[in-house]
Design an enzyme around this catalytic site. Structure first.
Site, PDB file in Angstrom:
ATOM      1  N   GLY A  84       1.504  -3.796 -11.467  1.00 59.15           N
ATOM      2  CA  GLY A  84       1.776  -2.345 -10.245  1.00 59.15           C
ATOM      3  C   GLY A  84       2.500  -1.033 -11.340  1.00 59.15           C
ATOM      4  O   GLY A  84       3.180  -1.663 -11.757  1.00 59.15           O
ATOM      5  N   GLY A  86       5.311   0.573 -11.863  1.00 57.52           N
ATOM      6  CA  GLY A  86       7.104   0.822 -11.413  1.00 57.52           C
ATOM      7  C   GLY A  86       6.948   1.400 -11.043  1.00 57.52           C
ATOM      8  O   GLY A  86       8.915   1.701 -11.344  1.00 57.52           O
ATOM      9  N   ARG A  87       7.021   2.749 -12.345  1.00 55.77           N
ATOM     10  CA  ARG A  87       7.650   3.892 -12.269  1.00 55.77           C
ATOM     11  C   ARG A  87       6.804   4.818 -12.388  1.00 55.77           C
ATOM     12  O   ARG A  87       6.233   5.939 -12.623  1.00 55.77           O
ATOM     13  CB  ARG A  87       8.279   4.095 -13.162  1.00 55.77           C
ATOM     14  CG  ARG A  87       7.191   3.634 -14.848  1.00 55.77           C
ATOM     15  CD  ARG A  87       8.360   4.171 -16.258  1.00 55.77           C
ATOM     16  NE  ARG A  87       7.622   3.895 -17.019  1.00 55.77           N
ATOM     17  CZ  ARG A  87       8.027   4.472 -18.514  1.00 55.77           C
ATOM     18  NH1 ARG A  87       9.386   5.878 -18.623  1.00 55.77           N
ATOM     19  NH2 ARG A  87       6.964   4.341 -19.288  1.00 55.77           N
ATOM     20  N   GLY A 120      13.246   2.659 -12.848  1.00 58.64           N
ATOM     21  CA  GLY A 120      11.411   3.607 -12.167  1.00 58.64           C
ATOM     22  C   GLY A 120      11.244   4.533 -13.130  1.00 58.64           C
ATOM     23  O   GLY A 120      10.904   5.277 -12.507  1.00 58.64           O
ATOM     24  N   ASP A 246      -3.261  -4.373 -18.951  1.00 60.28           N
ATOM     25  CA  ASP A 246      -2.433  -3.989 -17.466  1.00 60.28           C
ATOM     26  C   ASP A 246      -2.588  -2.346 -18.296  1.00 60.28           C
ATOM     27  O   ASP A 246      -2.759  -0.791 -17.667  1.00 60.28           O
ATOM     28  CB  ASP A 246      -1.650  -3.601 -17.623  1.00 60.28           C
ATOM     29  CG  ASP A 246      -0.266  -4.291 -18.368  1.00 60.28           C
ATOM     30  OD1 ASP A 246      -0.608  -5.498 -18.954  1.00 60.28           O
ATOM     31  OD2 ASP A 246       0.413  -3.591 -18.405  1.00 60.28           O
TER      32      ASP A 246
END
Length: 481
Positions: A84, A86-87, A120, A246
């Site tokens: 996902g 994350g930042r 992040g 990803d």
């Protein structure tokens, strides 16, 4: 400023999580891409302070629905079920002047529910790298995410040392990845996979809807987009560095410029990423890796393609087999065009291979070699750039015979139109980063200016086309997360 028209945020909640930007002490606008903003139809503001506040996430505009997207991914071949954003925070979607839909996303704006213990944040260096290279790729004609804004935060991000912080605004036709499909497929959530596939088809490949098997047609469209992209990368000597699932977009855009680099000396096995210990994502391996990544997408689509899994797997594998041949032919065609072949054919593979093997043997600069070769179209003499080895003589004889077969008289011009003078050379990107960290953005500005016209000779900026000296060579690049 933006007329948001959000659709991804209307999907079921499991597709994303709400997110909000970290409060930062002193946002300052470093760069705003006015030309791109105009293309998007964005109404720009006069105040750089207002822009800095918006593009650091401090001001939330009307219609924005800040979210972090859920996805999984195979990282260096190992599956991670929950990654996902994350930042990264997706502010929302807009529809540009060209009627295409775009995501507006902040990178480095702070923690999200997917940060997994990270802060992040984004150091200034990686943000500058992504700004420079993504805009350079666009100018080179490569499908890519774009840079809209770069803001410094006025504080520090702590990695191995304290580094200036930044927030980078990225624009993409979407942020749907192969890993997004994996996130649901590996949970056995076929309903979510179908919702995602239908959404991706509507957004990117609506023509697939009229096919007898829309999900197989979708797979074929993604294959086409990705195989075209990777052969374009390789024709320019570009190495992504982290071709995880990803980091593989459904749209066929280059996404996530981490430890990426353009080759100086040509080498089939070239690796730049500091974490690619075994060369998984080397220059020449990129073709095999994209097929591996696409096969992971195929795994996710099996239940949608046919209720009989064996039949589904058979047709999906047939498409992957065809893609393998397509990549090989695309690559030959790309390089053949770069060496002046007007109508490339697979028979030109020997000529292409001989040329590339010569470049590797001599350790020649990849970009400069093609421009130098173009000068030999109109003269029988050979300039001092090329070492006249037997390998080169063999190539030259074959090449001149092939060129004479053509009816065109503008071969040199056509070669120069597909062979850049300027690329974002690693040592110049690093110079821009080093100076920026010391609050000098002159190289960053100048390099961006030069790279807007990569195929044009710009004598006043000849420094930026030169290969690095021995002490300037960059042998490793870093992710920067």
């Amino acid at each position: 400023m933006f007329n948001f028209d959000n659709t991804y945020a209307q999907l079921p909640e499991k597709f994303f999580a709400s997110a909000s930007a970290l409060t930062i002490p002193k946002p300052r606008l470093l760069k705003f891409n006015h030309e791109f903003a105009e293309q998007l139809g964005v109404q720009t503001l006069d105040s750089s302070d207002e822009l800095a506040s918006i593009f650091s996430g401090q001001t939330i505009l009307k219609g924005s629905q800040p979210i972090a997207l859920a996805y999984a991914g195979h990282q260096f071949g190992h599956f991670v079920p929950k990654l996902g954003d994350g930042r990264a925070i997706l502010l929302g979607e807009i529809v540009g002047r060209n009627k295409q839909r775009y995501d507006i996303q902040l990178k480095g704006a702070g923690r999200t529910p997917f940060s997994r213990g990270g802060d992040g944040r984004c150091p200034l260096g990686p943000a500058i790298r992504e700004y420079i290279i993504s805009e350079a790729m666009y100018a080179l004609g490569v499908p890519t995410t774009r840079a809209l804004a770069l803001v410094t935060t006025g504080d520090f991000v702590h990695r191995n040392s304290a580094l200036p912080g930044a927030v980078f605004t990225r624009v993409a036709s979407s942020h749907i990845r192969i890993g997004t499909f994996e996130y649901f497929a590996l949970q056995g959530d076929n309903e979510a996979v179908k919702i995602l596939a239908d959404y991706a088809i509507d957004r990117h490949y609506p023509q697939a809807k009229s096919d007898a098997n829309p999900y197989l047609a979708f797979f074929k469209e993604v294959i086409c987009a990705q195989t075209t992209l990777i052969t374009k990368w390789m024709s320019l000597g570009f190495i992504h560095g982290v071709m995880n699932t990803d980091n593989t977009s459904i749209s066929g855009e280059t996404i996530d410029y981490g430890p990426c680099a353009f080759m100086d000396e040509f080498n089939f096995q070239q690796v730049f990423s500091s974490i690619d210990y075994h060369g998984r994502y080397s220059y020449s391996n990129q073709a095999a890796i994209i097929l591996w990544n696409l096969s992971r997408l195929g795994d996710c689509l099996v239940p949608l393609v046919d209720s009989d899994s064996k039949k589904a797997i058979t047709v999906l594998e047939e498409e992957l087999s065809a893609a393998h041949n397509k990549i090989e032919s695309n690559f030959v065609m790309e390089i053949a065009a770069k060496i002046g072949i007007e109508r490339p054919e697979m028979k030109d593979e020997t000529l292409v291979t001989t040329w590339l093997q010569y470049l590797q043997t001599q350790k020649y600069d990849y970009t400069l070699s093609f421009r130098e070769l173009a000068t030999l179209v109109s003269t029988k003499s050979v300039n001092r750039f090329f070492e006249k080895t037997s390998q080169f003589n063999d190539f030259l004889d074959m090449w001149r015979i092939r060129i004479k077969e053509q009816t065109t008289d503008d071969t040199q011009e056509k070669m120069n139109n597909v062979n850049p003078v300027f690329i974002p050379r690693n040592h110049q990107v690093e110079r821009a980063i080093t100076q920026a960290i010391n609050n000098d953005f002159s190289v960053f500005e100048e390099l961006n200016q030069v790279l807007q016209n990569p195929y044009k000779e710009q004598s006043e900026f000849s420094l930026y086309k030169q290969a690095p000296q021995a002490n300037e060579k960059i042998t490793a690049t870093f992710c920067g997360t």
